[in-house]
Design a protein around this motif. Structure first.
Motif, PDB file in Angstrom:
ATOM      1  N   GLU A   1       0.848  -1.190   0.000  1.00 33.47           N
ATOM      2  CA  GLU A   1       0.000   0.000   0.000  1.00 33.47           C
ATOM      3  C   GLU A   1       0.880   1.236   0.000  1.00 33.47           C
ATOM      4  N   CYS A   2       0.719   2.011  -1.021  1.00 36.67           N
ATOM      5  CA  CYS A   2       1.534   3.205  -1.151  1.00 36.67           C
ATOM      6  C   CYS A   2       1.080   4.236  -0.113  1.00 36.67           C
ATOM      7  N   PRO A   3       1.989   4.836   0.672  1.00 32.95           N
ATOM      8  CA  PRO A   3       1.558   5.798   1.697  1.00 32.95           C
ATOM      9  C   PRO A   3       0.851   7.005   1.080  1.00 32.95           C
ATOM     10  N   GLU A   4      -0.163   7.493   1.793  1.00 31.61           N
ATOM     11  CA  GLU A   4      -0.989   8.611   1.284  1.00 31.61           C
ATOM     12  C   GLU A   4      -0.130   9.792   0.848  1.00 31.61           C
ATOM     13  N   ASN A   5       0.847  10.147   1.711  1.00 32.85           N
ATOM     14  CA  ASN A   5       1.622  11.353   1.405  1.00 32.85           C
ATOM     15  C   ASN A   5       2.423  11.201   0.112  1.00 32.85           C
ATOM     16  N   PHE A   6       2.697   9.960  -0.275  1.00 37.11           N
ATOM     17  CA  PHE A   6       3.427   9.732  -1.515  1.00 37.11           C
ATOM     18  C   PHE A   6       2.581  10.151  -2.707  1.00 37.11           C
ATOM     19  N   LEU A   7       1.270  10.016  -2.547  1.00 37.38           N
ATOM     20  CA  LEU A   7       0.363  10.302  -3.659  1.00 37.38           C
ATOM     21  C   LEU A   7       0.057  11.795  -3.759  1.00 37.38           C
ATOM     22  N   GLY A   8       0.613  12.562  -2.824  1.00 35.45           N
ATOM     23  CA  GLY A   8       0.234  13.952  -2.708  1.00 35.45           C
ATOM     24  C   GLY A   8       0.383  14.816  -3.943  1.00 35.45           C
ATOM     25  N   ASP A   9       1.529  14.785  -4.596  1.00 39.05           N
ATOM     26  CA  ASP A   9       1.780  15.777  -5.629  1.00 39.05           C
ATOM     27  C   ASP A   9       1.142  15.392  -6.963  1.00 39.05           C
ATOM     28  N   LEU A  10      -0.045  15.906  -7.178  1.00 38.34           N
ATOM     29  CA  LEU A  10      -0.776  15.534  -8.382  1.00 38.34           C
ATOM     30  C   LEU A  10      -0.377  16.376  -9.593  1.00 38.34           C
ATOM     31  N   SER A  11       0.525  17.343  -9.348  1.00 37.01           N
ATOM     32  CA  SER A  11       0.913  18.203 -10.464  1.00 37.01           C
ATOM     33  C   SER A  11       1.982  17.531 -11.339  1.00 37.01           C
ATOM     34  N   GLU A  12       2.559  16.462 -10.841  1.00 38.29           N
ATOM     35  CA  GLU A  12       3.601  15.756 -11.617  1.00 38.29           C
ATOM     36  C   GLU A  12       3.030  15.258 -12.946  1.00 38.29           C
ATOM     37  N   THR A  13       3.888  15.118 -13.941  1.00 40.08           N
ATOM     38  CA  THR A  13       3.405  14.543 -15.203  1.00 40.08           C
ATOM     39  C   THR A  13       3.156  13.055 -14.970  1.00 40.08           C
ATOM     40  N   GLN A  14       2.328  12.508 -15.858  1.00 37.55           N
ATOM     41  CA  GLN A  14       1.981  11.083 -15.740  1.00 37.55           C
ATOM     42  C   GLN A  14       3.237  10.196 -15.695  1.00 37.55           C
ATOM     43  N   SER A  15       4.198  10.456 -16.618  1.00 43.58           N
ATOM     44  CA  SER A  15       5.345   9.550 -16.689  1.00 43.58           C
ATOM     45  C   SER A  15       6.225   9.708 -15.445  1.00 43.58           C
ATOM     46  N   ARG A  16       6.279  10.920 -14.898  1.00 38.22           N
ATOM     47  CA  ARG A  16       7.036  11.157 -13.679  1.00 38.22           C
ATOM     48  C   ARG A  16       6.403  10.388 -12.511  1.00 38.22           C
ATOM     49  N   LYS A  17       5.055  10.443 -12.477  1.00 36.76           N
ATOM     50  CA  LYS A  17       4.349   9.741 -11.400  1.00 36.76           C
ATOM     51  C   LYS A  17       4.577   8.232 -11.498  1.00 36.76           C
ATOM     52  N   ILE A  18       4.567   7.726 -12.733  1.00 33.80           N
ATOM     53  CA  ILE A  18       4.783   6.284 -12.929  1.00 33.80           C
ATOM     54  C   ILE A  18       6.189   5.912 -12.463  1.00 33.80           C
ATOM     55  N   ASP A  19       7.129   6.748 -12.866  1.00 32.46           N
ATOM     56  CA  ASP A  19       8.519   6.527 -12.467  1.00 32.46           C
ATOM     57  C   ASP A  19       8.655   6.486 -10.945  1.00 32.46           C
ATOM     58  N   ASN A  20       8.008   7.454 -10.308  1.00 28.97           N
ATOM     59  CA  ASN A  20       8.100   7.544  -8.847  1.00 28.97           C
ATOM     60  C   ASN A  20       7.483   6.331  -8.170  1.00 28.97           C
ATOM     61  N   ILE A  21       6.326   5.913  -8.667  1.00 29.66           N
ATOM     62  CA  ILE A  21       5.648   4.790  -8.008  1.00 29.66           C
ATOM     63  C   ILE A  21       6.464   3.508  -8.202  1.00 29.66           C
ATOM     64  N   LEU A  22       7.078   3.353  -9.380  1.00 29.99           N
ATOM     65  CA  LEU A  22       7.885   2.144  -9.610  1.00 29.99           C
ATOM     66  C   LEU A  22       9.132   2.153  -8.721  1.00 29.99           C
TER      67      LEU A  22
END
Ligand code: GLU
Length: 293
Positions: free
Chosen positions: A259-280
């Protein structure tokens, strides 16, 4: 370069559904956590079950989720020479024979093949692995191994019967092709769905017969649909929606128990590919923490 080489090996019998995405992600994370290579192999050896365009759709879908292989994908449909070579080796070792039993005869004989054609010395027909000869060589018909996630496993191949390695219709059987390719690609670790756990003893017997050290296996729970059945491309379970890769990755991680921590999901301004990179990246660290320490 790390010695670890893992792979994801989808069959193109339909689009990638959530169950396959979970397997792809698990094998990817295991490879990244080990600082190893991750390969993709399209298992298109069964044309009647293949859906046109599925290979491209699967590869596109993996890319959309940031699951990028370290080498171009290989296609089993291009590997016939390799499979024939392995069939030749098994034949020379006396570990295979031709079988011409009809479907009807096989059905009436019960679930396990009797070995009827072992001594018939046929030159045509399906090819079966001879578990009796294998047992004589090994001095045991038992295959035992420790699955990384499912623990100790034991299977008596004599109770399973002689399995097909080359079909009567000329198609190579999954067990043979998967082992030939895992050898050729020097796969050291296999992470895949638990539905394939029962295939692993056959594959281990083939590795041993061919004189090659088998990879380490880890089987993860399969994703079930609402009726409790495994999601299946052939049964038409829907493919994952490529336009929502980030949400799909979070859902897949949930299936794997992360389960990814809530605060990790915070920055919704990131681009999609950046978010994917971060989650991986987050998931690789979490996987490493859970399984490698
Ligand atoms: N091609 C097989 C499937 O899609 C998986 C093979 C494997 O991972 O060994 O079920």
């Amino acid at each position: 370069m790390s010695a670890y080489i893992g792979r994801f090996a989808p069959s193109p019998s339909g689009p990638l559904h959530m169950g396959s995405l979970v397997c792809a992600l698990a094998s990817f994370l295991d490879a990244r956590a080990h600082k190893g290579q991750w390969l993709v192999r399209i298992e298109d050896i069964d044309p009647p079950r293949e859906v046109e365009g599925a290979s491209e759709a699967i590869l596109r879908c993996l890319r959309a989720h940031g699951l990028i292989a370290d080498q171009p994908p290989i296609f089993q449909s291009h590997q016939s020479a390799l499979y024939n070579q392995k069939l030749g080796v098994l034949e020379q070792l006396g570990l295979s024979y031709r079988c011409q039993c009809t479907r009807k005869a096989l059905r009436s004989a019960g679930p396990r093949y009797s070995g009827l054609c072992r001594t018939r010395h046929l030159t045509d027909g399906a090819v079966r692995f001879n578990t009796q000869v294998w047992e004589e060589i090994q001095q045991s018909s038992v295959v035992a191994f420790t699955d990384r996630f499912c623990g100790a496993q034991r299977c008596d191949l004599a109770e399973k019967g002689d399995f097909i390695i080359h079909r009567k219709d000329g198609l190579f059987a999954y067990q043979l092709a998967v082992v030939a390719d895992d050898i050729a690609q020097q796969i050291t670790h296999v992470v895949r769905g638990e539905d394939l756990l029962r295939s692993t003893p056959y594959q281990l017997a083939l590795f041993k017969s061919l004189g090659v050290k088998a990879p380490q296996y880890g089987h993860i729970p399969v994703v079930l649909n609402q009726d409790g059945h495994k999601l299946s491309k052939q049964r038409g379970d829907p493919g994952v929606d490529e336009t929502t890769p980030y949400a799909n990755l979070l859902q897949s991680l949930g299936h794997l128990g992360f389960e990814c921590p809530e605060n990790f999901l915070g920055d919704l301004s990131e681009t999609q590919s950046r978010k994917i990179d971060n989650i991986l990246k987050w998931a690789t660290a979490a996987w490493s923490e859970r399984y490698l320490h």
